[in-house]
Scaffold this motif. Sequence first.
Motif, PDB file in Angstrom:
ATOM      1  N   GLY A   3       0.805  -1.219   0.000  1.00  0.00           N
ATOM      2  CA  GLY A   3       0.000   0.000   0.000  1.00  0.00           C
ATOM      3  C   GLY A   3       0.838   1.268   0.000  1.00  0.00           C
ATOM      4  O   GLY A   3       0.603   2.154   0.809  1.00  0.00           O
ATOM      5  N   VAL A   4       1.823   1.350  -0.864  1.00  0.00           N
ATOM      6  CA  VAL A   4       2.679   2.531  -0.949  1.00  0.00           C
ATOM      7  C   VAL A   4       1.897   3.655  -1.608  1.00  0.00           C
ATOM      8  O   VAL A   4       1.324   3.484  -2.677  1.00  0.00           O
ATOM      9  CB  VAL A   4       3.953   2.226  -1.768  1.00  0.00           C
ATOM     10  CG1 VAL A   4       4.800   3.463  -1.918  1.00  0.00           C
ATOM     11  CG2 VAL A   4       4.738   1.107  -1.121  1.00  0.00           C
ATOM     12  N   GLU A   5       1.854   4.803  -0.927  1.00  0.00           N
ATOM     13  CA  GLU A   5       1.166   5.966  -1.474  1.00  0.00           C
ATOM     14  C   GLU A   5       2.190   7.023  -1.869  1.00  0.00           C
ATOM     15  O   GLU A   5       3.214   7.179  -1.223  1.00  0.00           O
ATOM     16  CB  GLU A   5       0.201   6.556  -0.443  1.00  0.00           C
ATOM     17  CG  GLU A   5      -1.001   5.702  -0.185  1.00  0.00           C
ATOM     18  CD  GLU A   5      -1.994   6.390   0.730  1.00  0.00           C
ATOM     19  OE1 GLU A   5      -2.047   7.632   0.738  1.00  0.00           O
ATOM     20  OE2 GLU A   5      -2.703   5.676   1.440  1.00  0.00           O
ATOM     21  N   VAL A   6       1.865   7.761  -2.915  1.00  0.00           N
ATOM     22  CA  VAL A   6       2.723   8.844  -3.374  1.00  0.00           C
ATOM     23  C   VAL A   6       1.982  10.147  -3.117  1.00  0.00           C
ATOM     24  O   VAL A   6       0.855  10.329  -3.574  1.00  0.00           O
ATOM     25  CB  VAL A   6       3.048   8.698  -4.883  1.00  0.00           C
ATOM     26  CG1 VAL A   6       3.874   9.858  -5.364  1.00  0.00           C
ATOM     27  CG2 VAL A   6       3.767   7.384  -5.139  1.00  0.00           C
ATOM     28  N   ASP A   7       2.609  11.038  -2.351  1.00  0.00           N
ATOM     29  CA  ASP A   7       2.007  12.348  -2.098  1.00  0.00           C
ATOM     30  C   ASP A   7       2.196  13.240  -3.315  1.00  0.00           C
ATOM     31  O   ASP A   7       3.080  13.013  -4.156  1.00  0.00           O
ATOM     32  CB  ASP A   7       2.657  13.000  -0.880  1.00  0.00           C
ATOM     33  CG  ASP A   7       2.301  12.274   0.419  1.00  0.00           C
ATOM     34  OD1 ASP A   7       1.207  11.682   0.468  1.00  0.00           O
ATOM     35  OD2 ASP A   7       3.120  12.303   1.352  1.00  0.00           O
TER      36      ASP A   7
END
Length: 120
Positions: A3-7
């Motif tokens: 669940g890697v999120e990119v801001d």
Amino acid sequence: MSGVEVDAWQIPILVTAAVVLLEAGFNLLLRVRGSGPPSQRVRTIGFGLLVVLTVIIFVAALGPDRADQLSSVAAAVTAVVALWLTYRSYNSFTKSNTTEEQSGGTAAPGPENPGESEHG
């Protein structure tokens, strides 16, 4: 999955890193092949793809509401620029017609018109 999120602030950094890596790869490939830079068409297509990618990522980072507001502002700015360019074009057209009418539609004899002489 992790669940890697990119801001949103990380997107320009990632795009810049991707562009630098692609450029380094192309430079390495061109050195190995021993050829010069790519043709004008290839560079134009590559630049166009980068612009499209940047716009898509920019709109995705903004979100639909902000992108809609930004497009409204951009349309207003474009309309003002188009109005200004139209006004400038109209002024240059009327100035050129006024200049022709004042000179009688003919050019003065001289070095610009080698067929005409002063001895006439």
